[in-house]
Motif scaffolding. Sequence first.
Motif, PDB file in Angstrom:
ATOM      1  N   ILE A   9      24.974  35.633  38.214  1.00  0.00           N
ATOM      2  CA  ILE A   9      26.199  36.148  38.843  1.00  0.00           C
ATOM      3  C   ILE A   9      27.309  36.267  37.797  1.00  0.00           C
ATOM      4  O   ILE A   9      28.053  37.265  37.758  1.00  0.00           O
ATOM      5  CB  ILE A   9      26.618  35.222  39.998  1.00  0.00           C
ATOM      6  CG1 ILE A   9      25.576  35.283  41.134  1.00  0.00           C
ATOM      7  CG2 ILE A   9      27.989  35.612  40.522  1.00  0.00           C
ATOM      8  CD1 ILE A   9      25.839  34.294  42.238  1.00  0.00           C
TER       9      ILE A   9
ATOM     10  N   GLN B  69      31.043  48.216  39.877  1.00  0.00           N
ATOM     11  CA  GLN B  69      29.867  47.958  40.722  1.00  0.00           C
ATOM     12  C   GLN B  69      29.244  49.253  41.258  1.00  0.00           C
ATOM     13  O   GLN B  69      28.029  49.309  41.472  1.00  0.00           O
ATOM     14  CB  GLN B  69      30.257  47.051  41.898  1.00  0.00           C
ATOM     15  CG  GLN B  69      30.718  45.662  41.474  1.00  0.00           C
ATOM     16  CD  GLN B  69      30.948  44.759  42.662  1.00  0.00           C
ATOM     17  OE1 GLN B  69      30.175  44.769  43.612  1.00  0.00           O
ATOM     18  NE2 GLN B  69      32.010  43.936  42.571  1.00  0.00           N
TER      19      GLN B  69
ATOM     20  N   ARG C  33      37.826  37.599  43.898  1.00  0.00           N
ATOM     21  CA  ARG C  33      37.199  38.929  43.981  1.00  0.00           C
ATOM     22  C   ARG C  33      35.730  38.749  44.401  1.00  0.00           C
ATOM     23  O   ARG C  33      35.107  37.731  44.123  1.00  0.00           O
ATOM     24  CB  ARG C  33      37.312  39.639  42.634  1.00  0.00           C
ATOM     25  CG  ARG C  33      38.761  39.912  42.230  1.00  0.00           C
ATOM     26  CD  ARG C  33      38.816  40.755  41.013  1.00  0.00           C
ATOM     27  NE  ARG C  33      38.299  42.104  41.281  1.00  0.00           N
ATOM     28  CZ  ARG C  33      38.229  43.069  40.384  1.00  0.00           C
ATOM     29  NH1 ARG C  33      38.654  42.804  39.126  1.00  0.00           N
ATOM     30  NH2 ARG C  33      37.774  44.254  40.671  1.00  0.00           N
TER      31      ARG C  33
ATOM     32  N   ALA D 183      28.962  39.665  36.760  1.00  0.00           N
ATOM     33  CA  ALA D 183      30.392  39.811  37.026  1.00  0.00           C
ATOM     34  C   ALA D 183      31.123  40.270  35.786  1.00  0.00           C
ATOM     35  O   ALA D 183      32.044  41.093  35.850  1.00  0.00           O
ATOM     36  CB  ALA D 183      30.948  38.496  37.533  1.00  0.00           C
ATOM     37  N   ARG D 184      30.756  39.741  34.622  1.00  0.00           N
ATOM     38  CA  ARG D 184      31.425  40.137  33.409  1.00  0.00           C
ATOM     39  C   ARG D 184      31.174  41.602  33.064  1.00  0.00           C
ATOM     40  O   ARG D 184      32.014  42.260  32.437  1.00  0.00           O
ATOM     41  CB  ARG D 184      30.988  39.246  32.254  1.00  0.00           C
ATOM     42  CG  ARG D 184      31.439  37.789  32.384  1.00  0.00           C
ATOM     43  CD  ARG D 184      31.122  37.036  31.105  1.00  0.00           C
ATOM     44  NE  ARG D 184      31.467  35.616  31.200  1.00  0.00           N
ATOM     45  CZ  ARG D 184      30.603  34.661  31.508  1.00  0.00           C
ATOM     46  NH1 ARG D 184      29.309  34.965  31.701  1.00  0.00           N
ATOM     47  NH2 ARG D 184      30.989  33.396  31.591  1.00  0.00           N
TER      48      ARG D 184
ATOM     49  N   GLU E 271      27.285  38.242  49.317  1.00  0.00           N
ATOM     50  CA  GLU E 271      28.357  38.368  48.342  1.00  0.00           C
ATOM     51  C   GLU E 271      28.591  37.032  47.611  1.00  0.00           C
ATOM     52  O   GLU E 271      28.258  35.977  48.142  1.00  0.00           O
ATOM     53  CB  GLU E 271      29.671  38.792  49.016  1.00  0.00           C
ATOM     54  CG  GLU E 271      29.664  40.227  49.529  1.00  0.00           C
ATOM     55  CD  GLU E 271      30.979  40.584  50.179  1.00  0.00           C
ATOM     56  OE1 GLU E 271      31.257  41.780  50.370  1.00  0.00           O
ATOM     57  OE2 GLU E 271      31.743  39.646  50.543  1.00  0.00           O
TER      58      GLU E 271
ATOM     59  N   LEU F 176      34.337  35.225  43.426  1.00  0.00           N
ATOM     60  CA  LEU F 176      34.728  34.781  42.089  1.00  0.00           C
ATOM     61  C   LEU F 176      36.227  34.442  42.118  1.00  0.00           C
ATOM     62  O   LEU F 176      37.063  35.317  42.397  1.00  0.00           O
ATOM     63  CB  LEU F 176      34.450  35.877  41.058  1.00  0.00           C
ATOM     64  CG  LEU F 176      33.016  36.435  41.055  1.00  0.00           C
ATOM     65  CD1 LEU F 176      32.886  37.553  40.039  1.00  0.00           C
ATOM     66  CD2 LEU F 176      31.998  35.337  40.790  1.00  0.00           C
TER      67      LEU F 176
ATOM     68  N   LEU G 226      31.659  43.869  37.399  1.00  0.00           N
ATOM     69  CA  LEU G 226      32.573  43.541  38.483  1.00  0.00           C
ATOM     70  C   LEU G 226      33.531  44.699  38.777  1.00  0.00           C
ATOM     71  O   LEU G 226      33.795  45.015  39.932  1.00  0.00           O
ATOM     72  CB  LEU G 226      33.375  42.277  38.127  1.00  0.00           C
ATOM     73  CG  LEU G 226      34.305  41.760  39.230  1.00  0.00           C
ATOM     74  CD1 LEU G 226      33.514  41.438  40.487  1.00  0.00           C
ATOM     75  CD2 LEU G 226      35.055  40.532  38.735  1.00  0.00           C
ATOM     76  N   SER G 227      34.024  45.327  37.733  1.00  0.00           N
ATOM     77  CA  SER G 227      34.938  46.442  37.950  1.00  0.00           C
ATOM     78  C   SER G 227      34.222  47.781  38.101  1.00  0.00           C
ATOM     79  O   SER G 227      34.850  48.791  38.434  1.00  0.00           O
ATOM     80  CB  SER G 227      35.952  46.533  36.776  1.00  0.00           C
ATOM     81  OG  SER G 227      35.266  46.729  35.547  1.00  0.00           O
TER      82      SER G 227
ATOM     83  N   LEU H 292      31.682  39.945  44.472  1.00  0.00           N
ATOM     84  CA  LEU H 292      30.590  40.637  43.778  1.00  0.00           C
ATOM     85  C   LEU H 292      29.415  40.756  44.748  1.00  0.00           C
ATOM     86  O   LEU H 292      28.928  39.753  45.279  1.00  0.00           O
ATOM     87  CB  LEU H 292      30.166  39.886  42.518  1.00  0.00           C
ATOM     88  CG  LEU H 292      28.998  40.488  41.736  1.00  0.00           C
ATOM     89  CD1 LEU H 292      29.373  41.855  41.170  1.00  0.00           C
ATOM     90  CD2 LEU H 292      28.567  39.555  40.605  1.00  0.00           C
TER      91      LEU H 292
ATOM     92  N   ILE I 252      32.616  30.188  40.969  1.00  0.00           N
ATOM     93  CA  ILE I 252      31.726  31.036  41.797  1.00  0.00           C
ATOM     94  C   ILE I 252      31.467  30.316  43.119  1.00  0.00           C
ATOM     95  O   ILE I 252      31.038  29.159  43.132  1.00  0.00           O
ATOM     96  CB  ILE I 252      30.407  31.325  41.061  1.00  0.00           C
ATOM     97  CG1 ILE I 252      30.679  32.044  39.736  1.00  0.00           C
ATOM     98  CG2 ILE I 252      29.485  32.146  41.951  1.00  0.00           C
ATOM     99  CD1 ILE I 252      29.444  32.218  38.876  1.00  0.00           C
TER     100      ILE I 252
END
Length: 395
Positions: free
Chosen positions: A85, A96, A45, A89-90, A11, A14, A93-94, A47, A29
């Motif tokens: 990453i 996944q 959070r 993530a951008r 993992e 972030l 991330l929400s 990732l 990160i």
Amino acid sequence: MLFWQVPAPNEAMLISGTKRQAQETQFRIVTGHGSFVLPVKQKARMLSLALREAEIAEDCVTQQGIRLSVRAVCVFKVGDDAVSIANAARRFLSEQDRMEELVGRIFAGHLRSIVGGLTVEQIIRERSRVAQEVMAGSHSEMEKLGIVVDALQIQEIEDATGYINNLAAPHAAAVASQARIAQARADQEASEREQQAAALKAEYERDTAIKRAGFLAETEQYNARAAQAGPLAQARASHDVIEEQTALAERQAQLAAQRLEAEVRRPADAEAYRQRTLAEAARDQAKFAADGSAYAERTLAQAQADANTARALSLRDGNQELIAANRVVENLPALADAAARGMAGARITVLNGTDGVNSMAAGLVGQGLAILDSLRNTKDPAVDGKRSLRVPGNP
């Protein structure tokens, strides 16, 4: 600690809300170690950097206009570097959980474009080439998304028109023919091997039957010998007894013969020899006596004749010595007869037979004549000079 957070090995944490950033991003990160997260002021959070799998099933049209249904599998993950990453993530991330679907769609579009520039034969024979071209075409896009593709495999190609089957028909027929030929050869070889196996089996059964018969024969023979062992042993014992009895009888016969030889034959032979010797001695003695008597008689007759002649001469010449000798001569027959009777009753062994008897009688008579000669030689020399007595047979 409540404000210390540590991400898992697969993992990336972030942290947003801080002013100072080590990277050119709006968040910090953190991977592989922990970090303080201030409540209210900062937010952390996670990732996932784990490996993901996206399945692709897409209908594609080839360069020849043939529609194919292609199924592939894509294995990907978020890159380990900070840029990847941050890009991932951008974008994910929400969302996944939808990352596989989004990546699959991207690869499906590139797969359609790659298949459209190839023939069916190329797709079938060069699947690895198709996968490499798809990965190469989507590389820039995946890089923007922060995705690293580990592998892309085309699993299945289906043809609804039957083109692939028709392509495979000649080869299938050839393969089927070769398969039938191989099967026929296999069947032939199997038949030959079965025949050989059957022949070997028959031969083995024959050998087994022969050996079994031999064993049965040997068993019966041994049983027969065992059944005959008693009578044979009894017969052999009887035979041995008979041989011993025969040998004993032969030894007894030899002993009886030896006893007969010693007790009867040899004494009989000795007695016969003794009787024969006595008879021969008696015969020789009788012959000796007869020869002696005959010779004595002949000698006495001759002596008497000579005595008569001498007596006549002595009377004529008046020789007294001759007269005395005449007396001796007159008694000579009596002396010879007495000597003969003495020899007849005596046990004398004569070595020369008749010649020996004659020599003995001549010796007796010669002794008498020697007496006569000695008396004659004692006469007067004067008278002897005038006359001499001549006796026949004497000088």
